[in-house]
Design a protein around this motif. Structure first.
Motif, PDB file in Angstrom:
ATOM      1  N   PHE A  95       8.636   5.045  -1.334  1.00  0.00           N
ATOM      2  CA  PHE A  95       8.870   6.103  -0.424  1.00  0.00           C
ATOM      3  C   PHE A  95       7.615   7.017  -0.854  1.00  0.00           C
ATOM      4  O   PHE A  95       7.149   7.404  -1.663  1.00  0.00           O
ATOM      5  N   ARG A  96       7.373   7.269   0.514  1.00  0.00           N
ATOM      6  CA  ARG A  96       6.391   8.683   0.657  1.00  0.00           C
ATOM      7  C   ARG A  96       6.538   9.674   1.743  1.00  0.00           C
ATOM      8  O   ARG A  96       7.000   8.852   2.910  1.00  0.00           O
ATOM      9  N   ASN A  97       6.569  10.953   1.530  1.00  0.00           N
ATOM     10  CA  ASN A  97       6.995  11.661   2.640  1.00  0.00           C
ATOM     11  C   ASN A  97       8.327  11.593   3.444  1.00  0.00           C
ATOM     12  O   ASN A  97       8.327  11.461   4.561  1.00  0.00           O
ATOM     13  N   HIS A  98       9.188  11.157   2.468  1.00  0.00           N
ATOM     14  CA  HIS A  98      10.489  10.787   3.015  1.00  0.00           C
ATOM     15  C   HIS A  98      10.672   9.581   3.785  1.00  0.00           C
ATOM     16  O   HIS A  98      11.604   9.278   4.594  1.00  0.00           O
ATOM     17  N   LYS A  99       9.665   8.609   3.821  1.00  0.00           N
ATOM     18  CA  LYS A  99       9.629   7.646   4.688  1.00  0.00           C
ATOM     19  C   LYS A  99       9.562   6.177   3.719  1.00  0.00           C
ATOM     20  O   LYS A  99       8.639   6.322   3.042  1.00  0.00           O
ATOM     21  N   LEU A 100       9.905   5.076   4.322  1.00  0.00           N
ATOM     22  CA  LEU A 100       9.611   3.755   3.391  1.00  0.00           C
ATOM     23  C   LEU A 100       8.157   3.799   3.486  1.00  0.00           C
ATOM     24  O   LEU A 100       7.549   3.763   4.567  1.00  0.00           O
ATOM     25  N   HIS A 101       7.568   3.058   2.352  1.00  0.00           N
ATOM     26  CA  HIS A 101       6.218   3.102   2.251  1.00  0.00           C
ATOM     27  C   HIS A 101       6.074   1.491   1.524  1.00  0.00           C
ATOM     28  O   HIS A 101       6.747   1.097   0.706  1.00  0.00           O
ATOM     29  N   ASP A 102       5.293   0.751   2.242  1.00  0.00           N
ATOM     30  CA  ASP A 102       4.795  -0.605   1.517  1.00  0.00           C
ATOM     31  C   ASP A 102       4.418  -0.628   0.247  1.00  0.00           C
ATOM     32  O   ASP A 102       3.687   0.261  -0.373  1.00  0.00           O
ATOM     33  N   VAL A 103       5.143  -1.260  -0.742  1.00  0.00           N
ATOM     34  CA  VAL A 103       5.124  -0.936  -2.233  1.00  0.00           C
ATOM     35  C   VAL A 103       3.708  -1.394  -2.707  1.00  0.00           C
ATOM     36  O   VAL A 103       3.249  -0.866  -3.955  1.00  0.00           O
ATOM     37  N   LEU A 104       3.098  -2.199  -2.132  1.00  0.00           N
ATOM     38  CA  LEU A 104       1.586  -2.552  -2.401  1.00  0.00           C
ATOM     39  C   LEU A 104       0.626  -1.664  -1.843  1.00  0.00           C
ATOM     40  O   LEU A 104      -0.651  -1.821  -2.275  1.00  0.00           O
ATOM     41  N   SER A 105       0.859  -0.760  -1.122  1.00  0.00           N
ATOM     42  CA  SER A 105      -0.110   0.251  -0.319  1.00  0.00           C
ATOM     43  C   SER A 105      -0.386   1.435  -1.087  1.00  0.00           C
ATOM     44  O   SER A 105       0.560   1.903  -1.430  1.00  0.00           O
ATOM     45  N   ALA A 106      -1.522   1.852  -1.434  1.00  0.00           N
ATOM     46  CA  ALA A 106      -2.047   2.938  -2.034  1.00  0.00           C
ATOM     47  C   ALA A 106      -1.238   3.335  -3.263  1.00  0.00           C
ATOM     48  O   ALA A 106      -0.346   4.355  -3.318  1.00  0.00           O
ATOM     49  N   PRO A 107      -1.171   2.353  -4.219  1.00  0.00           N
ATOM     50  CA  PRO A 107      -0.212   2.743  -5.322  1.00  0.00           C
ATOM     51  C   PRO A 107      -0.778   4.049  -6.180  1.00  0.00           C
ATOM     52  O   PRO A 107      -1.710   4.363  -6.177  1.00  0.00           O
ATOM     53  N   GLY A 108       0.300   4.591  -6.624  1.00  0.00           N
ATOM     54  CA  GLY A 108       0.049   6.042  -7.228  1.00  0.00           C
ATOM     55  C   GLY A 108       0.443   6.988  -6.437  1.00  0.00           C
ATOM     56  O   GLY A 108       0.514   8.267  -6.801  1.00  0.00           O
ATOM     57  N   THR A 109       0.438   6.590  -5.038  1.00  0.00           N
ATOM     58  CA  THR A 109       0.691   8.083  -3.991  1.00  0.00           C
ATOM     59  C   THR A 109       1.978   7.743  -3.501  1.00  0.00           C
ATOM     60  O   THR A 109       2.406   8.814  -2.821  1.00  0.00           O
TER      61      THR A 109
END
Ligand code: SAH
Length: 418
Positions: free
Chosen positions: A292-306
């Motif tokens: 999750f990023r900014n309240h949206k689903l986020h690809d787990v392998l993309s931009a780790p740590g963010t």
């Protein structure tokens, strides 16, 4: 929106400029080969330099995901009443520690302490202290501001805690990195959206048997991560897949198991109870790892740590890991638990006391978020560890009529405060 249940995957969001964690992982993967999903998740979330919780820790409306205590003060108040009700049912011991694992912004403990203050006459002879287990320096600072107004002492000399302070209501508060550092003693434990943040292993059934899902660097695309399957069985495959398993894809969180074992041993030895609330299942779901990023689903392998990474909690595994040291209750759906705790009555009182339409609308909206089966009502669950004697008189079998019935456990049954 909350981190609603199920449905892994989701739209991949373009990575932003923040690639420090990705660089670190890419170097590691190139040097020593693929890592388990658990190792990837641990790095991405709690790496001391670049981990998501360490640096970003985005709980709350302005962060990446919102949680029940951040939605409504009523949530924490009802949890506070749960502890008072259990404290009373267990014979009002004259001291207890409230131990919260992963307190986020500190809102839940803040709301619980408000209830303790309101019920000060009930708790008057009880010595209460608060113990927070938090790895994130950023979030522990937020908690310190929320709970003590920022007046804290780092590294107290005579304690295993890394920080201590006093709540605005006069209760001593201590911070630790690990549950094992919390002093022994009669304790009420709380883990709200904590277990879902712990690293999971993922396994897949193949024609050649069970294989572990690993994270690797994509040889075709620079600095892009991808999932691969282990070429043979890994030690985790051997340890965590039951011979009778029927699913084709399984997630296991050994760290959650170890923590539940510790909680169960502590409760067995020193008394108390643990309340665990999280989204999860009873050993039935398969692929729930998501970001999750900014309240949206986020690809787990993309931009780790963010982005926040999370997986549904397997309550059947937690129950198994209590190893009979304590009794367990639940999982029970959040809407049933909160209904049993009297949320409807509490809402009516707040609505009657609120003068303006905006506040009333806000109260109704947050009630809907917590209770609606399509929102958090059905997919969030409550689960408890309790000493065996809390549920069964030791002499009940021999002399069933010998003692008055034990009070029911609130939340799992209707609340009866006597
Ligand atoms: N309970 C809060 C926050 C949930 S987010 C709420 O419901 O609002 C998860 C929390 O667990 C954060 O505070 C995070 O920093 C903490 N955390 C994650 N992994 C941890 C670990 N291994 N040990 C201790 N705390 C951890």
């Amino acid at each position: 929106a909350a981190r609603l249940c199920s449905g892994a995957g989701g739209e991949a969001e373009a990575a932003d400029g923040d690639g420090a964690m990705l660089q670190h992982l890419a170097r590691k993967l190139r040097a020593s080969g693929p890592v388990t999903v658990a190792e990837y998740m641990r790095e991405a979330l709690t790496n001391p330099g670049q981990g998501y919780y360490t640096r970003r820790g985005g709980v709350g409306e302005s962060g990446d995901f919102i949680t029940s205590p951040e939605i409504s003060q009523v949530f924490g108040e009802l949890i506070g009443i749960w502890y008072i009700s259990e404290w009373m049912a267990m014979g009002k011991p004259n001291t207890f520690q409230l131990v919260e694992l992963g307190p986020g912004r500190g809102t839940l403990t803040h709301d619980i302490l408000r209830v303790f203050k309101q019920l000060a006459s009930v708790l008057s002879k009880c010595d209460v202290s608060v113990h927070l287990v938090e790895v994130s320096p950023k979030l522990s600072e937020t908690q310190a501001v929320m709970l003590t107004g920022g007046k804290v002492q780092p590294n107290p000399e005579d304690k295993s805690a890394y920080m201590q302070g006093v709540s605005k209501t006069g209760i001593p508060i201590f911070w630790y990195r690990d549950i094992q550092d919390v002093p022994p003693g009669y304790s009420f434990y709380l883990a709200h959206e904590f277990f879902d943040a712990l690293p999971i292993h993922k396994f897949q059934r193949t024609e050649k048997g069970w294989r572990e899902v690993l994270v690797d660097i994509d040889p075709e695309v620079p600095d892009q991560l991808r999932f691969v399957l282990s070429p043979s069985r890994t030690p985790a495959t051997q340890n965590f897949i039951q011979p009778e398993e029927t699913r084709d894809h399984v997630e296991v969180c050994p760290e959650a198991g170890v923590i539940v074992q510790r909680l169960a041993s502590r409760i067995e030895k020193d008394g108390g109870a643990a309340l665990v609330a999280d989204y999860g299942h009873d050993g039935t779901k398969t692929d729930t790892f998501r970001g999750f990023r900014n309240h949206k689903l986020h690809d787990v392998l993309s931009a780790p740590g963010t982005a926040d990474l999370t997986a549904d909690v397997d309550f059947s595994y937690l129950r198994k890991m209590a190893q009979g040291r304590t009794a367990t209750l639940g999982p029970i759906k959040q809407r049933e638990f909160l209904k049993n705790m009297g949320i409807d009555l509490r809402l009516q009182v707040l609505l009657q006391n609120s003068g303006d339409t905006a506040t009333r609308e806000q109260l109704l909206h947050s009630y809907d978020m917590l209770m609606n089966p399509e929102k958090m009502g059905d997919c969030f669950n409550f689960f408890a560890l309790l000493p065996h004697h809390r549920l069964l008189h030791p002499d009940k079998k021999d002399k069933p009529e010998s003692k008055s019935p034990l009070p029911p456990v609130a939340g799992f049954n209707e609340l009866l405060l006597k």
